[in-house]
Write a protein that holds these residues in place. Structure first.
Motif, PDB file in Angstrom:
ATOM      1  N   HIS A  58       0.919  -1.171   0.088  1.00 18.10           N
ATOM      2  CA  HIS A  58       0.051  -0.026  -0.121  1.00 18.10           C
ATOM      3  C   HIS A  58       1.009   1.319   0.116  1.00 18.10           C
ATOM      4  O   HIS A  58       2.090   1.205   0.542  1.00 18.10           O
ATOM      5  CB  HIS A  58      -0.801  -0.159   1.213  1.00 18.10           C
ATOM      6  CG  HIS A  58      -2.088   0.857   1.162  1.00 18.10           C
ATOM      7  ND1 HIS A  58      -1.784   2.463   1.742  1.00 18.10           N
ATOM      8  CD2 HIS A  58      -3.287   0.917   0.613  1.00 18.10           C
ATOM      9  CE1 HIS A  58      -3.117   2.955   1.333  1.00 18.10           C
ATOM     10  NE2 HIS A  58      -3.849   2.168   0.993  1.00 18.10           N
ATOM     11  N   TRP A  59       0.383   2.340  -0.634  1.00 19.61           N
ATOM     12  CA  TRP A  59       1.237   3.491  -0.866  1.00 19.61           C
ATOM     13  C   TRP A  59       1.367   4.035   0.744  1.00 19.61           C
ATOM     14  O   TRP A  59       2.329   4.922   0.709  1.00 19.61           O
ATOM     15  CB  TRP A  59       0.532   4.594  -1.741  1.00 19.61           C
ATOM     16  CG  TRP A  59      -0.856   4.977  -0.888  1.00 19.61           C
ATOM     17  CD1 TRP A  59      -2.140   4.281  -1.583  1.00 19.61           C
ATOM     18  CD2 TRP A  59      -1.251   5.891  -0.215  1.00 19.61           C
ATOM     19  NE1 TRP A  59      -3.248   5.074  -0.911  1.00 19.61           N
ATOM     20  CE2 TRP A  59      -2.687   5.934  -0.035  1.00 19.61           C
ATOM     21  CE3 TRP A  59      -0.680   6.778   0.601  1.00 19.61           C
ATOM     22  CZ2 TRP A  59      -3.533   6.655   0.855  1.00 19.61           C
ATOM     23  CZ3 TRP A  59      -1.531   7.507   1.501  1.00 19.61           C
ATOM     24  CH2 TRP A  59      -2.625   7.467   1.671  1.00 19.61           C
ATOM     25  N   LYS A  60       0.759   3.755   1.738  1.00 18.16           N
ATOM     26  CA  LYS A  60       0.964   4.285   3.158  1.00 18.16           C
ATOM     27  C   LYS A  60       2.445   4.086   3.391  1.00 18.16           C
ATOM     28  O   LYS A  60       2.777   4.904   4.242  1.00 18.16           O
ATOM     29  CB  LYS A  60       0.070   3.806   3.950  1.00 18.16           C
ATOM     30  CG  LYS A  60       0.394   2.445   4.761  1.00 18.16           C
ATOM     31  CD  LYS A  60      -0.335   1.960   5.743  1.00 18.16           C
ATOM     32  CE  LYS A  60      -0.262   0.972   6.311  1.00 18.16           C
ATOM     33  NZ  LYS A  60      -0.832   0.471   7.670  1.00 18.16           N
ATOM     34  N   LEU A 100      -7.190   2.753  11.037  1.00 19.61           N
ATOM     35  CA  LEU A 100      -6.383   3.373   9.890  1.00 19.61           C
ATOM     36  C   LEU A 100      -6.357   2.694   8.808  1.00 19.61           C
ATOM     37  O   LEU A 100      -6.594   3.033   7.709  1.00 19.61           O
ATOM     38  CB  LEU A 100      -5.317   3.992  10.765  1.00 19.61           C
ATOM     39  CG  LEU A 100      -4.181   4.554   9.562  1.00 19.61           C
ATOM     40  CD1 LEU A 100      -4.919   5.978   9.343  1.00 19.61           C
ATOM     41  CD2 LEU A 100      -2.920   4.830  10.297  1.00 19.61           C
ATOM     42  N   ASP A 101      -6.030   1.269   8.968  1.00 23.96           N
ATOM     43  CA  ASP A 101      -5.970   0.423   7.787  1.00 23.96           C
ATOM     44  C   ASP A 101      -7.168   0.492   6.995  1.00 23.96           C
ATOM     45  O   ASP A 101      -7.235   0.568   5.848  1.00 23.96           O
ATOM     46  CB  ASP A 101      -5.714  -0.865   8.247  1.00 23.96           C
ATOM     47  CG  ASP A 101      -3.879  -1.156   8.490  1.00 23.96           C
ATOM     48  OD1 ASP A 101      -3.315   0.001   8.115  1.00 23.96           O
ATOM     49  OD2 ASP A 101      -3.622  -1.914   9.138  1.00 23.96           O
ATOM     50  N   ARG A 102      -8.318   0.327   7.847  1.00 22.09           N
ATOM     51  CA  ARG A 102      -9.638   0.212   7.023  1.00 22.09           C
ATOM     52  C   ARG A 102      -9.964   1.656   6.314  1.00 22.09           C
ATOM     53  O   ARG A 102     -10.544   1.543   5.238  1.00 22.09           O
ATOM     54  CB  ARG A 102     -10.731  -0.231   8.084  1.00 22.09           C
ATOM     55  CG  ARG A 102     -10.786  -1.280   8.497  1.00 22.09           C
ATOM     56  CD  ARG A 102     -12.005  -1.849   9.096  1.00 22.09           C
ATOM     57  NE  ARG A 102     -12.841  -0.849   9.717  1.00 22.09           N
ATOM     58  CZ  ARG A 102     -13.109  -1.044  11.182  1.00 22.09           C
ATOM     59  NH1 ARG A 102     -12.490  -1.742  11.861  1.00 22.09           N
ATOM     60  NH2 ARG A 102     -13.743   0.173  11.732  1.00 22.09           N
ATOM     61  N   MET A 103      -9.639   2.760   6.962  1.00 28.50           N
ATOM     62  CA  MET A 103      -9.899   3.988   6.290  1.00 28.50           C
ATOM     63  C   MET A 103      -9.023   4.188   5.250  1.00 28.50           C
ATOM     64  O   MET A 103      -9.387   4.784   4.073  1.00 28.50           O
ATOM     65  CB  MET A 103      -9.518   5.146   7.292  1.00 28.50           C
ATOM     66  CG  MET A 103     -10.578   5.302   8.347  1.00 28.50           C
ATOM     67  SD  MET A 103     -10.255   6.567   9.708  1.00 28.50           S
ATOM     68  CE  MET A 103      -8.984   7.558   9.158  1.00 28.50           C
ATOM     69  N   LEU A 104      -7.660   3.570   5.076  1.00 26.85           N
ATOM     70  CA  LEU A 104      -6.674   3.739   3.954  1.00 26.85           C
ATOM     71  C   LEU A 104      -7.128   2.517   2.899  1.00 26.85           C
ATOM     72  O   LEU A 104      -6.488   2.655   1.678  1.00 26.85           O
ATOM     73  CB  LEU A 104      -5.499   3.585   4.339  1.00 26.85           C
ATOM     74  CG  LEU A 104      -4.829   4.698   5.175  1.00 26.85           C
ATOM     75  CD1 LEU A 104      -3.442   4.512   5.649  1.00 26.85           C
ATOM     76  CD2 LEU A 104      -5.074   6.074   4.471  1.00 26.85           C
ATOM     77  N   GLY A 105      -7.910   1.518   3.222  1.00 19.52           N
ATOM     78  CA  GLY A 105      -8.176   0.288   2.257  1.00 19.52           C
ATOM     79  C   GLY A 105      -7.065  -0.679   2.168  1.00 19.52           C
ATOM     80  O   GLY A 105      -6.557  -0.791   1.058  1.00 19.52           O
ATOM     81  N   CYS A 106      -6.374  -1.072   3.254  1.00 19.62           N
ATOM     82  CA  CYS A 106      -5.334  -1.975   3.189  1.00 19.62           C
ATOM     83  C   CYS A 106      -5.414  -2.729   4.633  1.00 19.62           C
ATOM     84  O   CYS A 106      -6.313  -2.617   5.231  1.00 19.62           O
ATOM     85  CB  CYS A 106      -3.814  -1.228   3.136  1.00 19.62           C
ATOM     86  SG  CYS A 106      -3.591  -0.241   4.463  1.00 19.62           S
ATOM     87  N   GLY A 107      -4.360  -3.650   4.757  1.00 11.87           N
ATOM     88  CA  GLY A 107      -4.535  -4.375   5.950  1.00 11.87           C
ATOM     89  C   GLY A 107      -3.371  -5.428   5.761  1.00 11.87           C
ATOM     90  O   GLY A 107      -2.577  -5.720   5.002  1.00 11.87           O
ATOM     91  N   THR A 108      -3.569  -6.420   6.827  1.00 13.87           N
ATOM     92  CA  THR A 108      -2.281  -7.548   6.943  1.00 13.87           C
ATOM     93  C   THR A 108      -3.285  -8.850   6.376  1.00 13.87           C
ATOM     94  O   THR A 108      -4.409  -9.287   6.947  1.00 13.87           O
ATOM     95  CB  THR A 108      -2.049  -7.671   8.357  1.00 13.87           C
ATOM     96  OG1 THR A 108      -1.030  -6.577   8.768  1.00 13.87           O
ATOM     97  CG2 THR A 108      -1.082  -8.911   8.496  1.00 13.87           C
ATOM     98  N   ASP A 133       0.464  -4.464   4.762  1.00 12.46           N
ATOM     99  CA  ASP A 133       0.155  -3.253   3.773  1.00 12.46           C
ATOM    100  C   ASP A 133      -0.364  -3.943   2.495  1.00 12.46           C
ATOM    101  O   ASP A 133       0.075  -3.415   1.591  1.00 12.46           O
ATOM    102  CB  ASP A 133       1.493  -2.575   3.765  1.00 12.46           C
ATOM    103  CG  ASP A 133       1.810  -1.825   5.145  1.00 12.46           C
ATOM    104  OD1 ASP A 133       0.718  -1.705   5.922  1.00 12.46           O
ATOM    105  OD2 ASP A 133       3.099  -1.720   5.257  1.00 12.46           O
ATOM    106  N   ILE A 134      -1.266  -4.906   2.475  1.00 11.40           N
ATOM    107  CA  ILE A 134      -1.812  -5.373   1.136  1.00 11.40           C
ATOM    108  C   ILE A 134      -2.879  -4.456   0.834  1.00 11.40           C
ATOM    109  O   ILE A 134      -3.944  -4.284   1.716  1.00 11.40           O
ATOM    110  CB  ILE A 134      -2.183  -6.722   1.403  1.00 11.40           C
ATOM    111  CG1 ILE A 134      -1.108  -7.635   1.907  1.00 11.40           C
ATOM    112  CG2 ILE A 134      -2.895  -7.227   0.152  1.00 11.40           C
ATOM    113  CD1 ILE A 134       0.273  -7.960   0.829  1.00 11.40           C
ATOM    114  N   PRO A 135      -2.822  -3.902  -0.306  1.00  8.16           N
ATOM    115  CA  PRO A 135      -4.042  -3.140  -0.641  1.00  8.16           C
ATOM    116  C   PRO A 135      -5.402  -3.653  -0.963  1.00  8.16           C
ATOM    117  O   PRO A 135      -5.177  -4.907  -1.599  1.00  8.16           O
ATOM    118  CB  PRO A 135      -3.372  -2.371  -2.035  1.00  8.16           C
ATOM    119  CG  PRO A 135      -2.151  -2.388  -2.146  1.00  8.16           C
ATOM    120  CD  PRO A 135      -1.838  -3.588  -1.228  1.00  8.16           C
TER     121      PRO A 135
END
Length: 173
Positions: free
Chosen positions: A21-23, A119-127, A142-144
């Protein structure tokens, strides 16, 4: 960008191909802005001094090292990290000079799960957590669109030739 077809088997197709993810690039971009802004400010401060040229050269060299180390290297690392789900395996490739990779055949994956905080849900990513025949579950951070990737991977793991059965088509027979 599609994964190179030369690395796939004859009857293997890419289901999903992601970079992290870009984060993970937020901090490197902030470092870039601070280094450029701070360096410009310091260069303006010493503009009236007699020793300004050696100070400018020192500031430029320090700024270049910081930008290469803290901004360019993470960008290249992000660009060369691949998370690929194919019809036969899960592949992860990372690295520039020292390349590492892992391949997990779909038949060896026992379960797939994901987790993401607020935060991950807001950014659209996770583990994404993959349990296979190995001792420890493998975690991929950080998988989109982690929920979508989870669903696609789960479908590939549980691929059943009878999944193509459509009961609506059978009703008219």
């Amino acid at each position: 960008m599609a994964y190179p077809d030369g690395l796939l088997g004859a009857d293997e197709y890419v289901v999903v191909h992601k970079h992290p993810h870009w984060k993970m690039l937020v901090l490197p971009v902030l470092v870039l802005l601070v280094v450029v802004g701070g360096g410009s400010y310091l260069a303006a401060l010493v503009a009236g001094m007699a020793w300004r040229l050696p100070i400018w050269i020192g500031l430029g060299a320090l700024g270049a090292v910081l930008i290469i180390w803290c901004t360019l290297a993470p960008l290249v690392r992000w660009r060369t990290t691949h998370f690929v789900v194919t019809t036969h395996r899960l592949m992860v490739r990372e690295g520039v000079f020292t390349r590492t990779g892992i391949d997990i055949p779909m038949s060896r994956i026992n379960s797939v799960r994901f987790r993401h905080g607020l935060l991950d849900r807001m950014l659209g990513c996770g583990t994404l957590v993959v349990e296979s025949a190995s001792d420890e579950p493998l975690e991929f951070d950080d998988i989109p669109k982690v929920e979508h990737v989870h669903t696609l991977l789960y479908r590939e793991v549980n691929d059943d030739p009878h999944d193509d059965f459509d009961p609506h088509l059978e009703e008219g027979r």
